[in-house]
Design a protein around this motif. Sequence first.
Motif, PDB file in Angstrom:
ATOM      1  N   LEU A 170     -14.517  62.563 -51.430  1.00  0.00           N
ATOM      2  CA  LEU A 170     -15.488  62.189 -52.457  1.00  0.00           C
ATOM      3  C   LEU A 170     -14.811  62.043 -53.805  1.00  0.00           C
ATOM      4  CD1 LEU A 170     -18.319  64.768 -51.784  1.00  0.00           C
ATOM      5  CD2 LEU A 170     -18.247  62.428 -51.007  1.00  0.00           C
ATOM      6  N   CYS A 217     -16.637  62.247 -57.571  1.00  0.00           N
ATOM      7  CA  CYS A 217     -17.942  62.429 -58.188  1.00  0.00           C
ATOM      8  C   CYS A 217     -17.791  62.470 -59.695  1.00  0.00           C
ATOM      9  CB  CYS A 217     -18.593  63.732 -57.753  1.00  0.00           C
ATOM     10  SG  CYS A 217     -18.659  63.908 -55.995  1.00  0.00           S
ATOM     11  N   ARG A 249     -23.040  61.116 -59.949  1.00  0.00           N
ATOM     12  CA  ARG A 249     -22.829  59.934 -59.113  1.00  0.00           C
ATOM     13  C   ARG A 249     -21.716  60.236 -58.127  1.00  0.00           C
ATOM     14  NH1 ARG A 249     -25.330  55.665 -61.453  1.00  0.00           N
ATOM     15  NH2 ARG A 249     -26.106  56.097 -63.556  1.00  0.00           N
ATOM     16  N   ILE A 250     -21.921  59.841 -56.907  1.00  0.00           N
ATOM     17  CA  ILE A 250     -20.960  60.171 -55.858  1.00  0.00           C
ATOM     18  C   ILE A 250     -20.411  58.879 -55.280  1.00  0.00           C
ATOM     19  CG2 ILE A 250     -20.629  61.332 -53.643  1.00  0.00           C
ATOM     20  CD1 ILE A 250     -23.597  62.316 -55.646  1.00  0.00           C
ATOM     21  N   SER A 288     -15.345  69.821 -56.009  1.00  0.00           N
ATOM     22  CA  SER A 288     -15.656  69.278 -54.696  1.00  0.00           C
ATOM     23  C   SER A 288     -14.581  69.657 -53.700  1.00  0.00           C
ATOM     24  CB  SER A 288     -15.795  67.761 -54.764  1.00  0.00           C
ATOM     25  OG  SER A 288     -14.611  67.206 -55.252  1.00  0.00           O
ATOM     26  N   LEU A 304     -19.963  69.372 -52.561  1.00  0.00           N
ATOM     27  CA  LEU A 304     -19.901  69.235 -54.008  1.00  0.00           C
ATOM     28  C   LEU A 304     -20.549  70.470 -54.605  1.00  0.00           C
ATOM     29  CD1 LEU A 304     -19.496  67.368 -56.526  1.00  0.00           C
ATOM     30  CD2 LEU A 304     -21.793  66.561 -56.114  1.00  0.00           C
TER      31      LEU A 304
END
Lengths: 881, 198
Positions: free
Chosen positions: A483, A485, A494-495, A517, A522
Amino acid sequence: MNHEPLRYAHDEGHTDACFSSDGSKFITCGADGDVRIWSTQEGTDPSHNCIGEWSLSVREKNGNLYLATSDNDVQILTFPGGERNGILDRFVAPINQISLSRDSEHIALAGEDMEAKLFDLAQSGNEGQIFDGLSGPCLSVAVTSRFLAASSGDGKLRVWDVGSKTLKTEIECFPKVNSFANAELLCRIDFSPDGSALAYPDKDTVVVLNTSDWSQSSTLNSTDVSNHYSIVQWSPCGQYLAATTTKGDIVIFHVSIRGVRKVSKHPNSTSICGLMWNPSGNGQIVYTDVEGQLGLASGCTEVKSTDDDVFTEHALDFGDIQIESDDDDNENAISVEKLKKEVMGEPEPELNFEESSAAPTPRPRTPEMPLQPSFMPSSTPEHLNPRYLCWNDVAIIRSYGCLADEDSGKSIEIEFHNSAFHNSMMLQNYQDYTMGCVSTAVVAVANAKQLTVIPLSASSKEWVLKIDDSLEEITLITASEKLVCLATNNYLVRICSVFGIQRGVLSIPGPPVCLSSHQDSLLVSYHSAPVRKSDQCINTKLIKFSGLTMESRDINAALGPESTLLWLGFTDLGTPAMMDSLGMLSLHPTNQNIWVPFCDTTRHLKSPSDGFFVTAIMESCQTIFGIKCRGSIYPGFTPKPTICELVLEPPFAEPETDKTQLEMNLFAWSNLEVRDLGKKFNESGLKAFALACKNGLDQRAVELMEILANPQLVSLATKYALKMNKRLIGEKLMELGSRLVGEAEDTSFVIGAATTPSVTRKFILSSKKTPRNREINETIVPATPDDSHVSESSINITNTTINESFSEEPKNPFSKNSKNEETSSNPLSLVNKYAGVDYESKENKAKNSDNEKRKQPDSTETEERKGKQRKLDRFMFSKRV
Amino acid sequence: MDPEEVEFLGEKHLVSIVPSFTSESVHLIQGDYGPFRAGLPIRVPLWVAVNLKQQKRCRIQPPEWMDVDTLELIKTDEKLSRVFTKMPSEFYMVEVKQLLGCASDDIPRADEIRTIVKDIWDIRMSKLRSSIDLLVKNHEMYAAVDNLTMMEINSMRPLLPHALDHIYRMKTFQPNVGSQSQTMSFSTHSRVSTSFQS
């Protein structure tokens, strides 16, 4: 001149005060937007009314209050009711002062928008006259039936004729300012009650102008006061002029003799911003200062024709009484003091003292504790140069070059710990990136508007995510293996995926503090509430992604009293972790759903001003990696800081004792997923058991086994107890053991005969089928030679047994004994352990704790010993059975 | 022993390095070292450290004493003291030479350290020479010298016993004893010794 004790009236900032026309009440307004109506009589609470965010000026006329409010209008309130009664006028900028004419129904407004406006209240529906032509904000106005005077920020005093609107005179006398809010001197001017003179402050003098020909009729100054005057105001009788300075001096001038009547000082020397004489003419002045405090001064004029000195002295001692006696002609002023004085004569000085102490004390002000600003974990603050953007278990991101400085070369350097994984990278920081994060998959850097991600896998292109919304700004970013983020200032997260797919967006219920994360998880911490008694109310959400959906859990936070969050992240196994500014590191083990403190880093630091800068937590090794920073909580650049390791140990009480050490280990190993644990766990368990047995704490020993509930451990403990002639414990443990075995079989552990436990949380019964005889053989041997040595050798024996039980089944301990050299490298191996029991020198047996490390080849005696053992076994069995 | 041999022994001393690679333990005759984890300090023998540094696969952390302030202190102590002071490391010369030789970028103020250590060495060597001089001149039977490092001892060892041996021979020289040839050989020896002493 006598000052009453100051009272708290408003918040800090500009305040104004005025008297009602009958002099019985006075009104204040201030920066908190409240308007308060006070009575000159003691002991009555003010009534108050909120009219906006702040209020700059207040005046009372004909039963109406006129208030300059934060809405840039003049609000009319009824007096003393305080009901809203319409709006006089609206401006496009704040109104700095409202001024009343003493001899007519005119009201003048000083506008920040460089104009003064005049209303005639006698004529309803009057639109008002505008006097413009000022080249700065109007700071103050004064009005009579004939003239309007205005002081403005361009440093000029202008006087117009009201009827013809012609400019009568213009004098440059004030300092220039661009706004009323920045004005140090308020430049308050005033016409004398009969309109024949205009007074204005000019540096450390007060100038009185003759309104007939605009010549200076007199210049007043006091030798005692050198500060600049800010406000002037005529007394209702027209004989006196009150002037205040920015340092809180209050000077009463006697205008006709051009002398100083009295000089007084604000009790705290705070700048006075509102001043008014009591219109009833009793020599009382109400004033407010920039700290929002309200003061009353009395005895400012000569009312009685007594000798000056006597009067002054009298007024100083019994000023309050003096005021009231001044009020003789005022029917409204009824005072207990006055009655007392009439009945009892002069009051005692103590009484006076008591009264002053009974005056309302200022409301205690609690200092504002700001919400903790957002921060990137394992980074150093932005004002440092150079600074670390991120230091984690993968790499170090350094940022060189000051952001404020345009010319200096700005760059970002990413140094990977493992150069085999990736070579160091160097970026030119043209975009002023202030945040950075690195994982094994990507390097992400960002400024407020743009996120740039460089995937680390070969032949992949970097990608950029821009925030288009002009109000949205990136505050935090994080990157994991899967991820990327970012959190923004409008409480959104927002990812994205590693290669730039936007995987989702979510809203968090407060300003984000920190983001972290790990794989698909997260961790977001945010402020859930304002600061509660200097405790930050931080909450944390753990969000797990699977595909494009997600699942969230609130896990709160573990912050000590009055501390802030210092680090947030995951362990290498994905357990959430955080550290507060008190140095306590807590983990949130997945199944427990509670924060468990796991390391008090301050215990490992030398001085209280040192700090521990966490870079990574390796749950599998039971360690925290970080940097010990001397005299700071952030690491420096030169010399290169060294990473050190701290052990994850829960902060149990009495950490020095062996018992606590064992208990800490057992607790930590039960709650963490430490690698290669099986042996160590049982070893510690059995040591703790042996310790309890040795100290004669039988109940504790049994209790320990019940708590650990490990069948294998129980069987070992049973043997130990029997050997130690603790039959009671032995029986209890056997009972417990059979129960545990039964349970284990019920839950159908097919792998019951597994050789070594691989799962750490549940210890699987492993040596159930180990031949009992052999074990007993081994354990009994050292105990037999001499009864007196039994207790001493006890711990040694346990070590032996543990190792044996954990060594894999087919391995015969005897055969192993003979091939010593093969296993000499393993310090925990059976042979070394066994060798640790020295048969020749029995005093060695007393050393129990350092047994593990001892490496001692003892192969020569093996054969001899074997023979001995056999004999002894036979002996023992015959005895027991 | 040669300086090279002393150096060889000194290279077994452990120093701390920060590897930039991850690897399992290495099994050496001297013992096992590792596992190596990138970015985490670990103690390895000096020769391993130097080797890794030359391959640019680690960063060397200078020993605690390899710091200008500490060395200045040692230097002043050494100057003021009549006898030898204890050195922070048995092989300080070897370590300084090796570490500064290959990893001067990892050690702050490397040049100053080099100068100070050289000064310390010089002070100690002159002390050693003067004490030997005293020993020989006063015909002392023995002298106790503490805190000498192996390198320093070996700088004197080839010479001192040899010289003392010559002096002894000269003292015990009796021209009347022994055959002619022996006398001749002794006399040549004595001549050499004389020249040595002068």
